[in-house]
Design an enzyme around this catalytic site. Structure first.
Site, mmCIF file in Angstrom:
data_model
loop_
_atom_site.group_PDB
_atom_site.id
_atom_site.type_symbol
_atom_site.label_atom_id
_atom_site.label_comp_id
_atom_site.label_asym_id
_atom_site.label_seq_id
_atom_site.Cartn_x
_atom_site.Cartn_y
_atom_site.Cartn_z
ATOM 1 N N LYS A 185 -3.716 18.461 -3.758
ATOM 2 C CA LYS A 185 -3.880 18.124 -2.341
ATOM 3 C C LYS A 185 -2.558 17.573 -1.807
ATOM 4 O O LYS A 185 -2.152 16.465 -2.138
ATOM 5 C CB LYS A 185 -4.969 17.068 -2.137
ATOM 6 C CG LYS A 185 -5.374 16.993 -0.667
ATOM 7 C CD LYS A 185 -5.980 15.677 -0.278
ATOM 8 C CE LYS A 185 -4.979 14.604 0.045
ATOM 9 N NZ LYS A 185 -4.057 14.897 1.160
ATOM 10 N N GLY A 237 2.210 8.021 -4.008
ATOM 11 C CA GLY A 237 2.056 7.559 -2.632
ATOM 12 C C GLY A 237 2.151 6.055 -2.567
ATOM 13 O O GLY A 237 2.867 5.429 -3.366
ATOM 14 N N SER A 238 1.424 5.475 -1.630
ATOM 15 C CA SER A 238 1.554 4.033 -1.405
ATOM 16 C C SER A 238 0.815 3.238 -2.478
ATOM 17 O O SER A 238 -0.149 3.721 -3.079
ATOM 18 C CB SER A 238 0.991 3.685 -0.028
ATOM 19 O OG SER A 238 -0.380 3.978 0.005
ATOM 20 N N THR A 281 -3.030 2.792 -1.577
ATOM 21 C CA THR A 281 -3.909 3.897 -1.925
ATOM 22 C C THR A 281 -3.974 4.070 -3.450
ATOM 23 O O THR A 281 -5.038 4.371 -3.996
ATOM 24 C CB THR A 281 -3.438 5.202 -1.259
ATOM 25 O OG1 THR A 281 -3.239 4.953 0.128
ATOM 26 C CG2 THR A 281 -4.452 6.302 -1.409
ATOM 27 N N GLY A 282 -2.853 3.856 -4.107
ATOM 28 C CA GLY A 282 -2.824 3.981 -5.571
ATOM 29 C C GLY A 282 -3.825 3.049 -6.239
ATOM 30 O O GLY A 282 -4.515 3.434 -7.184
ATOM 31 N N GLU A 319 2.461 7.113 -9.332
ATOM 32 C CA GLU A 319 3.862 6.904 -8.948
ATOM 33 C C GLU A 319 3.811 6.243 -7.584
ATOM 34 O O GLU A 319 3.497 6.887 -6.585
ATOM 35 C CB GLU A 319 4.602 8.243 -8.845
ATOM 36 C CG GLU A 319 4.703 9.020 -10.135
ATOM 37 C CD GLU A 319 5.564 8.354 -11.198
ATOM 38 O OE1 GLU A 319 6.182 7.306 -10.917
ATOM 39 O OE2 GLU A 319 5.588 8.884 -12.319
ATOM 40 N N CYS A 331 11.095 6.755 -2.941
ATOM 41 C CA CYS A 331 10.612 5.584 -3.670
ATOM 42 C C CYS A 331 11.697 4.976 -4.552
ATOM 43 O O CYS A 331 11.580 3.835 -4.967
ATOM 44 C CB CYS A 331 9.365 5.931 -4.460
ATOM 45 S SG CYS A 331 9.478 7.490 -5.307
ATOM 46 N N GLU A 346 8.325 -2.440 0.745
ATOM 47 C CA GLU A 346 8.907 -1.100 0.822
ATOM 48 C C GLU A 346 8.844 -0.634 2.274
ATOM 49 O O GLU A 346 7.764 -0.442 2.829
ATOM 50 C CB GLU A 346 8.123 -0.135 -0.067
ATOM 51 C CG GLU A 346 8.740 1.239 -0.100
ATOM 52 C CD GLU A 346 8.009 2.209 -1.019
ATOM 53 O OE1 GLU A 346 6.777 2.308 -0.925
ATOM 54 O OE2 GLU A 346 8.679 2.873 -1.825
#
Ligand code: NAD
Length: 457
Positions: free
Chosen positions: A157, A210-211, A214-215, A232, A264, A356
């Site tokens: 996705k 991703g962030s 969400t991770g 990651e 990142c 970040e």
């Protein structure tokens, strides 16, 4: 983004609509997983040499379409065309590297009494890859290609804003002769298609980039099914510049401006030894002023726009108009532009120095000595990457051992190579991608004991 079942892909440099793509629903995901599970049995049963041959053919087809893929990345993600060409080449190179791995997925023979004991690396099944928008092609490739080489099938996705190169890669896979449903790409929203992948019991592993927010959610949901996950996540990487370093290379502004800072691994905390702070400030002021920001399709452009209005607002929120800073320039008019910026009056524990930002913004912070540099470098919840610059070999070794991050470079700003493992310490993530063990991360280890004693009489 709305919940509509269409994704509008905007060119971030012009805000024009590049394409409209259907968004997958939860049912679409379930159907794709069922197809992927059927395809996986046949894919895993292929002789490794045949799987490798197909992946090499896929690499050849990607190679023949490098320019097309790069131009697509310029339009959907605003990447400079030079970067976008590198990204397509990275996908091709990883295919070739992973293809070799298919033929070298070795087990062990372990000495035990009474028989032989061997291990096998067996594919997990169907892998769910959830990719972000900052490097749509490479990150889709890193999660998918080693998984394919190890005999898994993949449902990928892409991010809402950048589905086009991933969709094209899936078409090129078919053109190269990969069987149907081995690599499926389902654009969609995170909270529908993304969650459906994470929650599906037949997805054997999730690879998420991703962030951190969400991770964390992905990991919690995977925990319910005891599903393995590679994460990651974010970074706030230091660039540690000792006074004996060559400032002109150590302070290369593209260490944090590459991809408009949406990286990142961006070295967004510039830690400079006090003795050369003033010199560093002067060098950075000139360097930022010289950065060519503009149309990413122009070969001379060095930095393009941010991905979206939302990202632009987020970056702006960290940079007060009156904040002490060194600033470059950026175009006005349509597009999501932000100038290269180094904040010079921040505290190391302030928001801009800790969070970040994911834009072309770094903070300049002084340090006194080696111990102070290490303390500042490690004073972060992240641990993805970092650089250190010194001519003193002993110091380089000590500092690279002391900094808690997954990818460090000494007298260099490089971080990601497909030959070497990539991933973060602390809240930057979990697990590693790429490198010689990339395929192993998509396998279970099976141990079989074979008795040499013969059946009991
Ligand atoms: P995000 O984490 O929300 O999105 C990343 C991917 O996860 C996308 O494909 C998205 O659709 C999907 N997703 C979102 N919610 C999900 C859910 N609940 N379940 C499953 N999948 C889900 O990131 P973003 O909103 O695009 O970016 C926000 C911030 O994240 C950025 O400002 C940046 O700080 C950070 N970021 C980091 C990286 C990285 O490489 N580490 C990449 C992109 C963004």
């Amino acid at each position: 983004m709305s919940d509509a079942d269409e994704l509008k892909v905007l060119n971030p440099a012009t805000e024009e609509v590049v394409a409209t793509v259907a968004a997958a629903s939860g049912q679409d995901v379930a159907a794709a997983v069922a197809r992927a599970a059927r395809a996986q049995t046949r894919w895993a049963a292929l002789a490794p040499a045949d799987r490798a041959r197909l992946l090499r053919r896929f690499a050849d087809v990607v190679d023949a379409h490098t320019e097309e893929l790069a131009q697509l990345e310029v339009r959907e993600a605003g990447h400079t065309v030079g970067n976008a060409r590198w990204e397509a080449g990275n996908a091709r190179d990883l295919l070739l590297y992973a293809a070799g791995g298919a033929e070298r997925l070795l087990g062990k023979q372990i000495p035990v009494p009474g028989g032989w004991n061997v291990t096998f690396q067996e594919p997990l099944g169907v892998i769910g890859v959830i990719a972000p928008w900052n490097f749509p092609m490479p990150i889709a490739a890193w999660g998918s290609f080693p998984a394919l080489a190890a005999g898994n099938t993949v449902v990928l996705k892409p991010a809402e804003t950048t589905p086009l190169t991933a969709l094209r890669l899936a078409e090129l896979a078919l053109e190269a002769g990969l069987p149907e449903h081995v690599l499926q790409v389902l654009p969609g929203h995170g909270h529908t298609a993304g969650r459906a992948l994470v929650d599906h019991p037949d997805i054997a592993k999730i690879v998420f980039t991703g962030s951190s927010r969400t991770g964390r959610e992905v990991m919690e949901r995977c925990a319910k099914l005891v599903k393995p996950v590679t994460l990651e996540l974010g970074g706030k990487s230091p660039n540690i510049v000792f006074a004996d370093a060559d400032l002109t290379t150590a302070l290369d502004p593209f260490s944090f401006l590459d991809n408009a800072g949406q990286d990142c691994c961006a070295r967004t905390r510039i830690l400079v030894q006090e003795a050369v702070l003033e010199e560093a400030r002067e060098f950075l002021a000139d360097a930022l002023a010289a950065v060519v920001v503009g149309d990413p399709a122009d070969e001379k452009t060095q930095m393009g726009p941010l991905i979206s209005r939302q990202q632009l607002e987020r970056v702006r929120s960290y940079v007060r108009a009156d904040a002490p800073a060194l600033r470059g320039s950026a175009p006005g008019g349509p597009g999501f532009w932000f100038p290269p910026t180094v904040l010079t009056g921040e505290r190391h524990d302030g928001e801009a120095a800790r969070e970040e930002i994911f834009g072309p913004v770094a903070v300049l912070l002084p340090f006194t000595d080696e111990a102070d540099a290490i303390r500042l470098a490690n004073d972060t919840p992240y641990g993805l990457s970092g650089s250190l610059w010194t001519r003193d070999l002993g110091r380089a070794l000590r500092v690279s051992q002391a900094v808690r991050a997954g990818n460090l470079s000494v007298n260099s700003h490089s971080s990601v190579r497909y030959w070497t493992p990539f991933g973060g310490y602390k809240q930057s993530g979990l697990g590693r991608e790429l490198g010689p063990d990339a395929l192993t991360a998509f396998t279970e280890t099976k141990n079989v004991f074979i008795s040499t004693e013969g059946p009991a009489q």
